[in-house]
Enzyme design. Structure first.
Site, PDB file in Angstrom:
ATOM      1  N   SER A 298      14.199  -2.671   4.278  1.00  0.00           N
ATOM      2  CA  SER A 298      14.235  -1.677   5.467  1.00  0.00           C
ATOM      3  C   SER A 298      13.876  -0.279   4.937  1.00  0.00           C
ATOM      4  O   SER A 298      14.351   0.202   4.079  1.00  0.00           O
ATOM      5  CB  SER A 298      15.554  -1.912   5.987  1.00  0.00           C
ATOM      6  OG  SER A 298      15.785  -0.901   7.051  1.00  0.00           O
ATOM      7  N   GLU A 459       6.810 -13.375   6.181  1.00  0.00           N
ATOM      8  CA  GLU A 459       7.591 -11.970   5.890  1.00  0.00           C
ATOM      9  C   GLU A 459       8.317 -12.612   4.699  1.00  0.00           C
ATOM     10  O   GLU A 459       9.583 -13.280   4.794  1.00  0.00           O
ATOM     11  CB  GLU A 459       8.336 -11.547   7.068  1.00  0.00           C
ATOM     12  CG  GLU A 459       7.524 -11.300   8.126  1.00  0.00           C
ATOM     13  CD  GLU A 459       8.399 -10.348   9.423  1.00  0.00           C
ATOM     14  OE1 GLU A 459       8.964  -9.532   8.915  1.00  0.00           O
ATOM     15  OE2 GLU A 459       8.102 -10.726  10.437  1.00  0.00           O
ATOM     16  N   TYR A 495       9.624 -16.019   8.275  1.00  0.00           N
ATOM     17  CA  TYR A 495      10.104 -15.360   7.262  1.00  0.00           C
ATOM     18  C   TYR A 495       9.995 -16.484   6.056  1.00  0.00           C
ATOM     19  O   TYR A 495       9.979 -17.570   6.401  1.00  0.00           O
ATOM     20  CB  TYR A 495      11.661 -15.128   7.400  1.00  0.00           C
ATOM     21  CG  TYR A 495      11.590 -13.793   7.970  1.00  0.00           C
ATOM     22  CD1 TYR A 495      11.821 -12.551   7.168  1.00  0.00           C
ATOM     23  CD2 TYR A 495      11.408 -13.322   9.207  1.00  0.00           C
ATOM     24  CE1 TYR A 495      12.044 -11.377   7.500  1.00  0.00           C
ATOM     25  CE2 TYR A 495      11.374 -12.164   9.815  1.00  0.00           C
ATOM     26  CZ  TYR A 495      11.944 -11.049   8.956  1.00  0.00           C
ATOM     27  OH  TYR A 495      12.067  -9.844   9.241  1.00  0.00           O
TER      28      TYR A 495
END
Length: 686
Positions: A298, A459, A495
């Protein structure tokens, strides 16, 4: 007023404001590459660079990334660009094409459309075997350009205008790179960048074995890699890889934005090198900031979701950190690349892979399963932007009960493959009725000299990426730093977590659709690609996904009619600027306008900030692609539109007379679209 706007490719004067570089390089550390280029062949390369505008709709379209129905676009902050690089090995003639797009994701729809355009233009020169298309994963781009329904739910279906803008923009960037081919040198360097990312899923990360955790002592991947292009001793292009999510802009933002990686590229090109995106000819410099394994990385260092308008500054700050690390590498040493250019791509049915014991970690054979959405996925990432209320990362007892009593009772095999996931939506079963998500997915391995890129359409967390990189590096004999995961490439399937991270069922694990053994299945495929690339053998293409062109549902109607406010004309100034401004202040002008969806102005602009010279002529100093401008759209009544244009006057702006110009397009009841223009009164900057 109604008027014909200037040609879309006209040149403009670049505002010579001071480039902002105040963040410093305290968190960056440079290092030489792990090894020199491979010895197989010492010929040179032809390299081409290209940029194009790939911005879609900017109003009344759902934005892609946060999964929020209420996040409907209402304007533009920065344009979304595609940057392409073609590399040709002169000795063999083999070539690869890398496209980095300021897009939320690359879907199979776009991958197929770009390949189709390339085939029409160049025959078999560029195919799925040598083209890697990757997204920067901004969460502030328009959606609606997938052929799979799950990704078009918040956009109320397929948006053809955005789809065509993305596909055309990517193709044009590739075409520009092809036409720019020239003898060049490639240099590879590595560094570390800290203070630019944080692990948002530490609970899951800490479940990994010590060997993985020790590789990332701060639970982040700090590796920043730069591939730079030099001609006659001058750097003319660069591709940087660094893992961090495109979530600097918040879910409350309503302006289209390229987020932190887009700003890094814009800053290097525009604010440092003075690139004019609206000018004809090849730019003097092209920079792309690509993703790697950013699944749990992040940019929000306090692990609190960003808020608007503070997110504009945090986006800029995150982009500057990446730029400064890359620019420092560009000024430092690098390993001159030589050797082969090669690539392989295969399709696998990720819903039905038998994973061999050497990849599962427990010495047993396992299988993937039909895709399922976990309850934790519905929660969203609580650190970057929550999704649906009533869901949590980790345990969801209500959905656990439903999974066990209903879904898993019907399919015990699904429970074995998906456990401990609390299934929210058995989306693989829904695929039988209508295509919701992609199951037959591409996996790619590309080599440029010493650099290897593993193209994965998902991801990938840092530890999952580490295992993929170790798998390939061990087979091809490359240093680990020279093997990177290129996430968000060629398609999208959510993901990729390690099996240990999957067990935590945080947001990333709940979004790992094909079960606990998805990563080992991808490692197995990556190993096959690596062996083939190393040995120079071919592989069967595998099960291609079905062509869904023309089958996507489109539920949102287009613009029906534009009308000016009562007693007004199109282009009228509703709110005038002040007479005088100083650098650092914001100019704001409101026009009677029209819906921006009538013409996307791709390769053009909705606005211009102009300065008058001593002879009375007006020259453009900024447009809607500049960081200092913002273009806001709002509906006024039923058919009228208010257009608000702002300009943050940069420090160092020359004193003089300026004005704001609006370019729009209005649609009549009969469907005719006509250009309209509004011009503000002049104002002074002192």
């Amino acid at each position: 007023m109604t008027a014909k706007r200037p040609p879309s490719r006209s040149r403009r004067t670049v505002l010579k404001a001071g480039a902002v570089t105040g963040l410093g390089l305290a968190g960056a550390h440079l290092a030489a590459p792990g090894a020199a280029a491979a010895a197989a062949g010492d010929g040179g390369y032809l390299v081409g660079r290209g940029i194009s505008d790939a911005t879609g709709e900017v109003a009344e379209v759902g934005m892609m990334g946060y999964g929020r129905f209420d996040q409907q676009a209402a304007g533009l902050h920065t344009r979304l660009r595609a940057r392409a690089f073609v590399v040709v090995e002169e000795a063999s003639g083999r070539r690869v094409l890398l496209i980095v797009a300021d897009s939320p994701m690359i879907f199979e729809s776009v991958h197929r459309a770009v390949l189709r355009r390339l085939k029409q233009a160049y025959g078999d020169l560029y195919t799925e075997q040598n083209v890697l298309i990757t997204a920067t994963h901004t969460h502030a781009g328009p959606g609606g350009y997938s052929h799979h329904l799950l990704y078009n739910t918040t956009t109320f279906g397929f948006h053809k205008a955005t789809f065509e803008a993305v596909a055309d923009g990517l193709f044009e960037a590739a075409r520009n790179a092809h036409e720019d081919l020239a003898p060049s040198e490639l240099l590879l360097s590595h560094g570390t960048l800290t203070g630019a990312s944080v692990n948002r899923s530490r609970t899951a990360f800490d479940r990994n074995p010590k060997a993985d955790r020790d590789h990332f002592p701060d639970a982040v991947d700090p590796l920043t890699t730069l591939l730079r292009v030099e001609r006659d001793g001058r750097t003319v292009g660069a591709v940087n890889w660094f893992p961090v999510h495109g979530t600097s802009m918040s879910g409350d933002n309503r302006l289209i934005s390229a987020d932190n990686k887009g700003y890094a590229a814009y800053h290097w090109e525009r604010e440092v090198h003075g690139v004019d995106y609206l000018a004809d000819g090849s730019p003097v410099f092209v920079s792309a900031f690509a993703q790697t394994n950013s699944g749990d990385m992040s940019p929000n260092l306090d692990l609190v979701p960003p808020t608007t308008p503070a997110d504009f500054e945090s986006t800029r700050a995150g982009g500057l950190r990446q730029y400064e690390a890359a620019a420092a590498q560009a000024e430092g040493p690098g390993a001159r690349l030589a050797g082969p250019v090669d690539s392989r791509l295969v399709y696998i049915d990720l819903s039905d892979v038998t994973v061999r014991p050497e990849f599962t970690g427990d010495g047993r054979t396992h299988r993937t399963s039909k895709p399922c959405v976990g309850a934790a996925m519905a929660a969203g990432s609580l650190e970057d932007g929550p999704a649906f209320p009533g869901f949590d990362e980790g345990e969801n007892p209500f959905w656990d009960a439903i999974s066990n009593s209903l879904i898993y009772t019907v399919s015990p095999e699904l429970k074995q493959a998906q456990a401990p996931k609390d299934v929210f939506v058995p989306i693989g079963e829904m695929n039988r009725i209508y295509p919701w998500v992609q199951e037959r997915v591409p996996v790619m391995l590309m080599r440029i000299g010493a650099l290897y890129l593993i193209g994965v359409p998902g991801e990938v967390t840092v530890c999952a990426g580490l295992r993929l990189r170790r798998t390939v590096a061990g087979i091809v004999g490359a240093p680990l730093d020279d093997v990177l995961v290129a996430g968000y490439s060629n398609a999208y399937f959510h993901y990729v977590t390690t099996p240990e991270e999957y067990d935590a069922q945080q947001y990333e694990g709940g979004s790992t659709l094909f079960g606990r053994w998805q990563l080992p299945a991808l490692q197995q495929t990556a190993a096959e690609l690596a062996v083939s690339l190393r040995d120079g053998t071919s592989l069967p293409l595998g099960p291609e996904p079905p062509d869904l062109t023309g089958k996507a549902l489109a539920l949102q109607p287009g613009v029906v009619l534009d009308a000016p406010p009562l007693f007004r004309k199109f282009g009228d100034v509703l709110v005038r600027p002040r007479e005088t401004y100083r650098p650092g202040e914001r100019v704001e002008v409101v026009f009677a306008g029209a819906h921006p969806g009538n013409d996307l102005h791709r390769g053009d602009t909705y606005l211009r900030i102009e300065r008058r010279d001593s002879g009375g002529a007006w020259h453009t100093v900024a447009d809607d692609g500049d960081w200092t401008t913002r273009f806001h759209w709002a509906r006024d009544g039923v058919a009228a539109s208010k257009i608000t244009i702002t300009w943050d006057v940069p420090q160092g702006t020359p004193s003089g007379t300026y004005r704001v110009v609006y370019h729009g397009d209005a649609k009549s009841l009969g469907g005719k679209v006509s250009p309209i223009t509004g011009v503000s009164t002049a104002f002074q900057v002192r």
